[in-house]
Design a protein around this motif. Structure first.
Motif, PDB file in Angstrom:
ATOM      1  N   CYS A  45       0.848  -1.196   0.000  1.00 44.14           N
ATOM      2  CA  CYS A  45       0.000   0.000   0.000  1.00 44.14           C
ATOM      3  C   CYS A  45       0.887   1.252   0.000  1.00 44.14           C
ATOM      4  CB  CYS A  45      -0.871  -0.021   1.242  1.00 44.14           C
ATOM      5  SG  CYS A  45      -1.823   1.470   1.502  1.00 44.14           S
ATOM      6  N   THR A  47       0.103   4.060   1.346  1.00 47.14           N
ATOM      7  CA  THR A  47      -0.026   4.690   2.674  1.00 47.14           C
ATOM      8  C   THR A  47       0.604   3.831   3.758  1.00 47.14           C
ATOM      9  OG1 THR A  47      -2.158   5.519   1.912  1.00 47.14           O
ATOM     10  CG2 THR A  47      -1.690   5.758   4.254  1.00 47.14           C
ATOM     11  N   HIS A  48       0.505   2.509   3.605  1.00 45.40           N
ATOM     12  CA  HIS A  48       1.046   1.573   4.605  1.00 45.40           C
ATOM     13  C   HIS A  48       2.098   0.708   3.916  1.00 45.40           C
ATOM     14  CE1 HIS A  48      -3.204   2.434   5.799  1.00 45.40           C
ATOM     15  NE2 HIS A  48      -2.608   2.676   6.940  1.00 45.40           N
ATOM     16  N   CYS A  91      -5.984  -2.931   0.514  1.00 46.27           N
ATOM     17  CA  CYS A  91      -5.044  -2.888   1.637  1.00 46.27           C
ATOM     18  C   CYS A  91      -5.813  -3.171   2.928  1.00 46.27           C
ATOM     19  CB  CYS A  91      -4.387  -1.511   1.697  1.00 46.27           C
ATOM     20  SG  CYS A  91      -3.480  -1.243   3.227  1.00 46.27           S
ATOM     21  N   ALA A  93      -4.946  -2.648   5.957  1.00 50.03           N
ATOM     22  CA  ALA A  93      -4.806  -1.541   6.918  1.00 50.03           C
ATOM     23  C   ALA A  93      -5.727  -0.384   6.549  1.00 50.03           C
ATOM     24  CB  ALA A  93      -3.345  -1.077   6.953  1.00 50.03           C
ATOM     25  N   CYS A  94      -5.850  -0.099   5.259  1.00 49.16           N
ATOM     26  CA  CYS A  94      -6.778   0.953   4.830  1.00 49.16           C
ATOM     27  C   CYS A  94      -8.207   0.557   5.172  1.00 49.16           C
ATOM     28  CB  CYS A  94      -6.659   1.205   3.332  1.00 49.16           C
ATOM     29  SG  CYS A  94      -5.185   2.136   2.872  1.00 49.16           S
TER      30      CYS A  94
END
Ligand SMILES: [Zn+2]
Length: 302
Positions: A45, A47-48, A91, A93-94
């Motif tokens: 990801c 972002t992650h 993702c 985490a998202c």
């Protein structure tokens, strides 16, 4: 307070390729091997950066469809036997961030849960089973009770990250009370207002939000005794989700007996029934795991 960021629900990556299956090979079998080849190369990801993307499985109510299809007849590039394979990757985490799970849980997963005691290993196994149950049957309650710091919230968020349908919400009971009371100045809000009575421009009430959402995690139940308005709200919410068979995780730091007293007989019976007569009631008796890992907190979120 209960607003989710819709951009977090989009697929992190879409992959597609034109594929010609070998003679005798079915379209479905080739799609599986194609997808396995694509996922063998780790994708992360934006972002992650440490969270690997996973295949976004198809879900009837989901936004993203994953499919294999024969190219349309009117496509000028049509070639017999050539398939347009597509897959959306998401993702985990998202997914948790979208559901408003606590930030420290976003990048955790079932795989990294500590199973050093039989109780924790059993809790993990049951939560995996519950996630699979929700993905296949789209219903059921889980109740996680017992001492704080044992990973109840984290496991519930890990369930969220496993769900095929991304419409999930995590909320603490105290947040619900604040959201409810913030509406007391709004003349248009009634606890029992029906959807068809609301105008298009009126925001949903807190009760509507937590009733409508596909998957709900309600944390910190019974932290303090409830006032009459909170009791009515809580009662309506749980009855609705039970009657509509909407999958739900309930979390409380109370012991099971204390929680039964807090909920009353009628709600306790419903919850017991919705957990498969107690199959998904998990009791955490061990010492706080948080106490032994305190120094990790000072290292910040990872
Ligand atoms: Zn992400």
């Amino acid at each position: 307070m209960l607003n989710r960021n819709r951009s977090l629900r989009r697929a992190a990556e879409n992959i597609s390729e034109e594929i010609t299956p070998a003679p005798g090979e079915t379209k479905a079998a080739r799609f599986k091997t194609w997808l396995a080849e694509k996922l063998a190369v780790p994708r992360y990801c934006a972002t992650h950066p440490h969270t690997r993307l996973v295949f976004e499985r198809s879900d009837k109510g989901g936004i993203f469809k994953v499919y294999e299809e024969l190219r349309y007849g009117y496509d000028p590039h049509e070639r017999p036997g050539v398939f347009d394979f597509r897959a959306a990757l998401r993702c985990p985490a998202c997914r948790c961030a979208y559901a408003l799970c606590p930030p420290e849980s976003h990048t955790t997963s079932f795989e990294t849960f500590d199973t050093s005691t039989p109780e924790r290993a059993n809790a993990l196994a049951r939560c995996r089973e519950f996630a699979a149950q929700v993905n296949t049957q789209r219903c059921g309650f889980a109740l996680l009770v017992g001492k704080s710091g044992n990973g109840k919230t984290r496991l519930a968020c890990n369930v969220v990250s496993e769900l095929d349908n991304g419409d999930a919400l995590y909320v603490r009971q105290g947040q619900l009370t604040l959201a409810l009371r913030a509406t007391y100045g709004r003349k248009d809000v009634f606890l029992h207002r029906r959807h068809d009575e609301a105008g298009d421009d009126e925001p949903p009430t807190p009760l509507e939000i937590v009733q409508v959402v596909r998957f709900l995690v309600l944390d910190e139940i019974g932290c303090k005794s409830l006032a009459n308005d909170e009791l009515l709200f809580f009662d309506e919410l749980l009855k609705h989700r039970y009657d509509e068979q909407k999958p739900t995780i309930l979390i409380s730091n109370l012991a099971l007996d204390q929680l039964k007293e807090f909920l009353g007989d009628a709600l306790t019976d419903r919850i017991k029934h919705a957990t498969g007569n107690g199959k998904f009631i998990l009791q955490f008796e061990g010492d706080s795991y948080r106490r032994t890992t305190g120094e990790n907190y000072l290292e910040g979120l990872r």
